[in-house]
Write an enzyme that holds these catalytic residues in place. Sequence first.
Site, PDB file in Angstrom:
ATOM      1  CE  LYS A 249      40.449 106.583 104.402  1.00  0.00           C
ATOM      2  NZ  LYS A 249      39.749 107.840 104.084  1.00  0.00           N
ATOM      3  CD  GLU A 270      42.371 110.265 102.570  1.00  0.00           C
ATOM      4  OE1 GLU A 270      42.385 109.112 103.074  1.00  0.00           O
ATOM      5  OE2 GLU A 270      42.050 110.476 101.402  1.00  0.00           O
ATOM      6  CB  ALA A 354      32.069  97.727 108.224  1.00  0.00           C
ATOM      7  CG  ASP A 422      38.488 115.664  99.468  1.00  0.00           C
ATOM      8  OD1 ASP A 422      38.589 116.130  98.335  1.00  0.00           O
ATOM      9  OD2 ASP A 422      38.920 114.533  99.784  1.00  0.00           O
TER      10      ASP A 422
END
Length: 546
Positions: A249, A270, A354, A422
């Site tokens: 990300k 995010e 991972a 969320d």
Amino acid sequence: MYRRIPISICWKSKGAFSFLILISLVLHILISLLPLQELNAQTCDRNIRAAVKRGLPPNRPGLRGRASKTYRELQNFAGPGSPNRSPQTLRKARGSSDRSQMSPSKQFSRSGSPPDSKPRRQIASKLAALFQHPLYQVPTPHLTPDDHLFSVNSAERFTAKSSDSDGWVSNEQVYVLPDGESPSDTYPNWLKFFIGINRYELYAQNSSQVGSLLKELATLKIVRAVQKLGGTQLKLTMTLQNYGKALFKPLKQTRDQETSPDLFYFSDFERHNAEIAAFHLDRILGFRRIPPVSGRQVNVVKDIKELTTDGQLERTFFTSPANNVCFYGTCSYYCNMEHPLCGKPEMMEGSMAAYLPDVTLAKRLSWRNPWKRSYHKTKKAKWEVNPKYCDKIKRTTPYNTGTRLVDIMDMTILDFLMGNMDRHHYETFQKFGNDTFLLHLDNGRGFGRHSHDELSILAPLRQCCRIRRSTFLRLQLLSTDAFRLSDVMSESLQSDRLSPILAQPHFSALDRRLLTVLETTQGCIRQHGEASVLMDDLGAWPVTQD
């Protein structure tokens, strides 16, 4: 006449000299007294501050005895005496936490000494001491073959299925592991991580693979990058040179940027640093339900653009007017030219999580969170309008038996501490049925606002008034000076290569929210009784009694 003049001058000089000596002696005595008074004032001030920091009135009789008693109770799993710390005491402790935001000239250091005082002996690691505490040494139940996600055959070698697959099998000769007396000793760390997963945890408290796996996520060469399908925002699947896979990300916001209060939670960015911090927080809380996550610097050109086989992703690369290499991919939110992801000029930081075993090998079940939000701008969910909503949930499968309800409470506490609204679904491994832990995945919307505590996240705990005893005792332990949550969290995050991971105000928010969780739980205990609220999962382990 010539003889008398020197004699008179001599006598006058002796008198003046004696007077000066007398004045200097008086001044010397006065000056020598001042440091002693200052020292006494500092000592007194230190005692007062230490008393306030413990959440007790500074002049209260028996202060030292009571503080020691509370600490002993926590060391012995804090029986009925410890859960009854009053809300007033907790609020005073919260005030102590808030003082950590004062300027260095107005606050004490973590060792409890004024900034200008002589430094004390170096204090040992709080994080190491925390993980050595008996509450973090409770062993898992005896594991049977059915309690392991995978069974290891000593005569079998695992190999990668193919370079373009997310799955792992053991019957194709694409990736042959080195020979050894025990083939499992030669497995890469990602595979050792897979084998260590059992019914009760993703990895053991004393796992030696986690540290090695974190290092590999941050350093091993990337050999392939493709966009991961699904989800609302862009993320990439990275394949490493040892065939391990990681979810990348990229950075979207700086550490100091808070989420706008006018932005709905379901359209928030995010954050890559939230994924990293969530892993460390989950481990500190003793849950161990988030796969290892490490920060990493990647080269947008060499590690992504030149390695990707994803045509859609490749078409979105461009060079910005600032001469930075950017891309935006395809997704539901923020994947357009107005929200590019850019290197500086080619280097970009992000989180590397991972991967869990592929679903073809270890199927997972997806469950709707009973306290899921409506994801609508005006419509409210049932739990938001019905304060007795939990009564129905307690009668519904799988929450009416086993540990599923208290698992939800653990997840709720994790989300409240990091401000994550969320949590619409959660997953479990299908092999273990309903008697297993919840996977705490996808935490990128945590740590968005440090200036606001979203109390609605605690609705499951307030409505159900049910929590594991071990969880409650660990939370109490993390509220003490010896193991303060903000301190151990800060220490843990310093090990990441992208440190600092969180802006400083987030650490004070963690301490503040922790006390809110404890106050909420103690309110439940006063209303329903300790036996009804605390699920005793410590078995025959020692507990002190009043």
